[in-house]
Motif scaffolding. Structure first.
Motif, PDB file in Angstrom:
ATOM      1  N   ILE A 132      -9.001  -8.430   1.875  1.00 46.99           N
ATOM      2  CA  ILE A 132      -7.538  -8.406   1.919  1.00 46.99           C
ATOM      3  C   ILE A 132      -6.999  -7.385   0.908  1.00 46.99           C
ATOM      4  N   ASN A 133      -7.773  -7.130  -0.147  1.00 49.62           N
ATOM      5  CA  ASN A 133      -7.368  -6.110  -1.121  1.00 49.62           C
ATOM      6  C   ASN A 133      -7.440  -4.713  -0.507  1.00 49.62           C
ATOM      7  N   ASP A 134      -8.455  -4.484   0.336  1.00 54.61           N
ATOM      8  CA  ASP A 134      -8.565  -3.195   1.039  1.00 54.61           C
ATOM      9  C   ASP A 134      -7.389  -3.008   1.998  1.00 54.61           C
ATOM     10  N   PHE A 135      -7.006  -4.110   2.654  1.00 53.54           N
ATOM     11  CA  PHE A 135      -5.862  -4.062   3.568  1.00 53.54           C
ATOM     12  C   PHE A 135      -4.604  -3.610   2.826  1.00 53.54           C
ATOM     13  N   PHE A 136      -4.348  -4.223   1.674  1.00 52.18           N
ATOM     14  CA  PHE A 136      -3.139  -3.873   0.926  1.00 52.18           C
ATOM     15  C   PHE A 136      -3.241  -2.475   0.319  1.00 52.18           C
ATOM     16  N   HIS A 137      -4.453  -2.066  -0.049  1.00 50.84           N
ATOM     17  CA  HIS A 137      -4.624  -0.709  -0.580  1.00 50.84           C
ATOM     18  C   HIS A 137      -4.231   0.321   0.476  1.00 50.84           C
ATOM     19  N   LYS A 138      -4.678   0.101   1.695  1.00 55.43           N
ATOM     20  CA  LYS A 138      -4.343   1.036   2.776  1.00 55.43           C
ATOM     21  C   LYS A 138      -2.849   0.961   3.107  1.00 55.43           C
ATOM     22  N   LEU A 139      -2.286  -0.258   3.044  1.00 56.18           N
ATOM     23  CA  LEU A 139      -0.847  -0.405   3.294  1.00 56.18           C
ATOM     24  C   LEU A 139      -0.047   0.384   2.261  1.00 56.18           C
ATOM     25  N   GLU A 140      -0.426   0.260   0.987  1.00 57.87           N
ATOM     26  CA  GLU A 140       0.292   0.966  -0.074  1.00 57.87           C
ATOM     27  C   GLU A 140       0.124   2.481   0.049  1.00 57.87           C
ATOM     28  N   GLU A 141      -1.029   2.910   0.537  1.00 55.65           N
ATOM     29  CA  GLU A 141      -1.268   4.336   0.747  1.00 55.65           C
ATOM     30  C   GLU A 141      -0.325   4.925   1.790  1.00 55.65           C
ATOM     31  N   ASN A 142       0.029   4.107   2.777  1.00 55.33           N
ATOM     32  CA  ASN A 142       0.773   4.621   3.923  1.00 55.33           C
ATOM     33  C   ASN A 142       2.236   4.219   3.964  1.00 55.33           C
ATOM     34  N   LEU A 143       2.602   3.195   3.218  1.00 55.55           N
ATOM     35  CA  LEU A 143       3.999   2.760   3.217  1.00 55.55           C
ATOM     36  C   LEU A 143       4.769   3.635   2.235  1.00 55.55           C
ATOM     37  N   ARG A 144       5.805   4.280   2.702  1.00 50.96           N
ATOM     38  CA  ARG A 144       6.505   5.256   1.855  1.00 50.96           C
ATOM     39  C   ARG A 144       7.115   4.604   0.621  1.00 50.96           C
ATOM     40  N   GLN A 145       7.270   5.402  -0.427  1.00 45.57           N
ATOM     41  CA  GLN A 145       7.843   4.920  -1.684  1.00 45.57           C
ATOM     42  C   GLN A 145       9.348   4.724  -1.525  1.00 45.57           C
ATOM     43  N   THR A 146       9.819   3.500  -1.782  1.00 41.34           N
ATOM     44  CA  THR A 146      11.246   3.198  -1.735  1.00 41.34           C
ATOM     45  C   THR A 146      11.583   2.274  -2.904  1.00 41.34           C
ATOM     46  N   GLU A 147      12.851   2.019  -3.099  1.00 43.12           N
ATOM     47  CA  GLU A 147      13.271   1.126  -4.181  1.00 43.12           C
ATOM     48  C   GLU A 147      12.865  -0.324  -3.930  1.00 43.12           C
ATOM     49  N   PHE A 148      12.510  -0.632  -2.686  1.00 40.67           N
ATOM     50  CA  PHE A 148      12.173  -2.020  -2.338  1.00 40.67           C
ATOM     51  C   PHE A 148      10.660  -2.274  -2.288  1.00 40.67           C
ATOM     52  N   ARG A 149       9.878  -1.196  -2.267  1.00 36.25           N
ATOM     53  CA  ARG A 149       8.457  -1.327  -1.958  1.00 36.25           C
ATOM     54  C   ARG A 149       7.705  -2.229  -2.932  1.00 36.25           C
ATOM     55  N   GLU A 150       7.916  -2.029  -4.222  1.00 36.92           N
ATOM     56  CA  GLU A 150       7.148  -2.776  -5.218  1.00 36.92           C
ATOM     57  C   GLU A 150       7.364  -4.280  -5.072  1.00 36.92           C
ATOM     58  N   ARG A 151       8.625  -4.691  -4.901  1.00 32.94           N
ATOM     59  CA  ARG A 151       8.910  -6.133  -4.787  1.00 32.94           C
ATOM     60  C   ARG A 151       8.336  -6.710  -3.489  1.00 32.94           C
ATOM     61  N   ILE A 152       8.452  -5.952  -2.382  1.00 31.86           N
ATOM     62  CA  ILE A 152       7.947  -6.452  -1.099  1.00 31.86           C
ATOM     63  C   ILE A 152       6.434  -6.576  -1.126  1.00 31.86           C
ATOM     64  N   ILE A 153       5.746  -5.534  -1.620  1.00 30.82           N
ATOM     65  CA  ILE A 153       4.281  -5.583  -1.691  1.00 30.82           C
ATOM     66  C   ILE A 153       3.836  -6.726  -2.589  1.00 30.82           C
ATOM     67  N   SER A 154       4.517  -6.902  -3.697  1.00 33.63           N
ATOM     68  CA  SER A 154       4.166  -7.981  -4.628  1.00 33.63           C
ATOM     69  C   SER A 154       4.283  -9.347  -3.954  1.00 33.63           C
ATOM     70  N   LYS A 155       5.370  -9.554  -3.219  1.00 34.50           N
ATOM     71  CA  LYS A 155       5.570 -10.828  -2.523  1.00 34.50           C
ATOM     72  C   LYS A 155       4.516 -11.031  -1.437  1.00 34.50           C
ATOM     73  N   LEU A 156       4.214  -9.989  -0.692  1.00 34.06           N
ATOM     74  CA  LEU A 156       3.225 -10.111   0.372  1.00 34.06           C
ATOM     75  C   LEU A 156       1.833 -10.399  -0.197  1.00 34.06           C
ATOM     76  N   LYS A 157       1.519  -9.801  -1.333  1.00 33.45           N
ATOM     77  CA  LYS A 157       0.222 -10.073  -1.973  1.00 33.45           C
ATOM     78  C   LYS A 157       0.146 -11.510  -2.481  1.00 33.45           C
ATOM     79  N   GLU A 158       1.289 -12.032  -2.879  1.00 31.92           N
ATOM     80  CA  GLU A 158       1.340 -13.435  -3.316  1.00 31.92           C
ATOM     81  C   GLU A 158       1.079 -14.371  -2.135  1.00 31.92           C
ATOM     82  N   ILE A 159       1.589 -13.994  -0.966  1.00 31.57           N
ATOM     83  CA  ILE A 159       1.434 -14.834   0.231  1.00 31.57           C
ATOM     84  C   ILE A 159       0.057 -14.661   0.859  1.00 31.57           C
TER      85      ILE A 159
END
Length: 542
Positions: A183-210
């Protein structure tokens, strides 16, 4: 803006007739979802039959919600309302797609919530609560372990938790699969491809928590849907729980005892459908699966014995009945029996369905008669394409409509590039080919008088010349496209965003691609904008 589904490629006639020409399909469905005058009569019939059952589904739901200490008051109220003899459910369901899967999962849920709300306003003699039925027992791992997003270059990227499994692999119920460190590889690839925005850090953090190592697919999916929709009063229901299977013993036993009658009727209805439309689901001899050794197996009757497909295990009928009575948790319904189990447990007034589900509901109406359950109204889910303002500006600049987009990327290129030049490549070479054919036809006719063999050989030379013309056309097209390289990239972006993989956006892109661009509360905008009563494909400007 709305588009008739008949103007969108790949929609089956059965679905289209259900929406727009219901009289053509009335023999396959008990209720016409547009006939609102009959709603009260349907509601009463459902509640009358449901009153004959002697269990409270709210008790099981309360137990399932023990892990959610922060459930909203609205959800708690809706669970409590299920104890009332005048409460009806508006149900929808879906496989447990990672990060919620394709966008249409969100649209199904919103349709159910808004429909329940509107019904509560209109029919004061009844209560309506939205219910999401998690397909926890489904075993199609390849359907749920991946999402699509667009990267910074607007290319479509597929991101997977682990690789696909083969059809021959032993596949457990997806809901019980536990995430490992992949699941860590999944999120690594997601972060690689999801563009940088003001919301990204909070959304990724929440999704990793879930979604984290040690949790199951159903745990994470449930937490995600709870996070997004609990404040709307959505009841999330897990039908794979042991206590639910205990309640379903009468359904399982009836299926085993009467499978031949059930199958015969299902095959008959499916054959009738095939004469004009199509049968969405292949009918199996028994509409049950058996779970053993982390696998889910079809039950196949051979004379008086029940065997498990691809497994060296068999039961007599008596042993199968004993197994259901002692271990109902080892059984689950297939796609045709699932609605029966759902509507046995809930007083279901409406099932919110996508096009494929609407199609397979046409096959199963005999089962409702066999099990003496009143079928719900099958309500088409909302359908939409989200269009950003910048994309709309590009479309307006080149006089494109959403229908142009749905005709595919080649059509878009042809329309835009031909509008930018006086020289239409296709027209030039089509005219040249026609002229050459006329020349060769004339040569052939005149040479016939000289020598038949030479006359016949003109076809060979014609093919050589036309082949060269096609080569020249390809070079001209490449030069043409190179000249408008920037526009070609914009066309690809447009197509990837609005019609990815030449499929509706809602079937390909994941919700969090948009949430990352427009904020954690983007689902609230969708909720406000999404129409659930037009029964056409909606274009939503964002």
């Amino acid at each position: 803006m709305f588009i008739n589904f008949g103007d969108i490629p790949k929609n089956h006639n059965l679905f289209l007739d259900y929406l727009y020409e219901f009289e053509n399909v009335a023999e396959f469905y008990k209720h016409n979802f547009r006939d609102k005058d009959k709603y009260p009569e349907i509601f009463k019939s459902i509640l009358d039959k449901k009153s004959l059952t002697d269990f409270k589904i709210s008790d099981i739901i309360n137990k399932q919600y023990e892990s959610f200490l922060s459930a909203s008051e609205k959800t708690k109220k809706n669970i409590k309302l299920l104890e009332s003899p005048k409460t009806l459910a508006v149900v929808t369901g879906q496989q447990l797609g990672i990060l919620s899967g394709p966008l249409y999962t969100i649209y199904k849920i919103i349709t159910a919530i808004k429909l329940a709300s509107q019904l509560n306003e209109r029919y004061s003699d009844f209560n309506f609560v939205p219910v999401f039925w998690m397909e926890s027992d489904d075993h199609d791992f390849n359907e749920v372990h991946q999402i699509n997003v667009l990267n910074n270059e607007n290319a479509l990227v597929n991101i997977k938790y682990k690789e696909d499994v083969s059809d021959d692999a032993i596949r457990a119920s997806v809901g019980n699969i536990t995430f490992d460190d992949s699941i860590n590889d999944f999120f690594h690839k997601l972060e690689e491809n999801l563009r940088q925005t003001e919301f990204r850090e909070r959304i990724i953090s929440k999704l990793k928590e879930i979604y984290q190592q040690g949790k199951t697919f159903k745990q994470s999916f449930r937490e995600l849907i709870f996070w997004l929709f609990d404040n709307y009063g959505l009841i999330i229901f897990d039908p794979s729980a042991d206590e639910v299977k205990q309640l379903l013993k009468p359904i399982f036993l009836s299926e085993i005892n009467n499978f031949r009658v059930h199958t015969q009727k299902l095959v008959s209805v499916s054959a009738t459908l095939e004469e004009v439309y199509h049968a969405q689901v292949k009918v199996k001899p028994v509409n049950l699966f058996y779970h053993i050794e982390n696998g889910r197996y079809s039950i196949e009757p051979i004379e008086e014995i029940f065997k498990l497909r691809r497994k060296r295990k068999q039961f007599t009928k008596e042993e199968m009945i004993l197994e259901i009575n002692d271990h109902p948790e080892r059984f689950s319904p297939n796609v045709l029996l699932r609605p029966i189990t759902q509507d046995y447990l809930f007083p279901t007034a409406f099932y919110v369905a996508g096009p494929s589900e609407i199609s397979y509901f046409a096959q199963i109406h005999p089962l409702y008669e066999f099990f003496d359950i009143e079928p719900p109204v099958i309500y088409p889910r909302a359908s939409a394409t989200l269009v950003e303002k910048s994309v709309l500006s590009f479309m307006e600049k080149y006089d494109l409509t959403i229908r142009d987009v749905f005709l595919g990327i080649d059509h878009l290129k042809e329309k835009i590039l031909s509008s930018l030049t006086e020289n239409n490549i296709d027209s030039i070479f089509e005219e040249a080919s026609q002229n050459l054919n006329l020349i060769f036809d004339g040569l052939k006719e005149k040479l016939f008088a000289v020598d038949k063999t030479i006359s016949d050989s003109t076809n060979r030379y014609r093919e050589k010349v036309l082949f060269s013309i096609n080569e020249l056309k390809s070079k001209a097209e490449r030069a043409h496209e190179s000249k408008f390289e920037t526009i070609i990239r914009q066309i690809s972006k447009l197509s990837n965003l609005l019609f990815p993989n030449e499929n509706l956006q809602e079937r390909e892109l994941n919700y969090f691609y948009f949430a990352n661009k427009f904020g954690e509360d983007f689902y609230k905008k969708i909720y406000e904008e999404l129409s659930i009563a037009d029964f056409e494909h909606q274009i939503i400007e964002i």
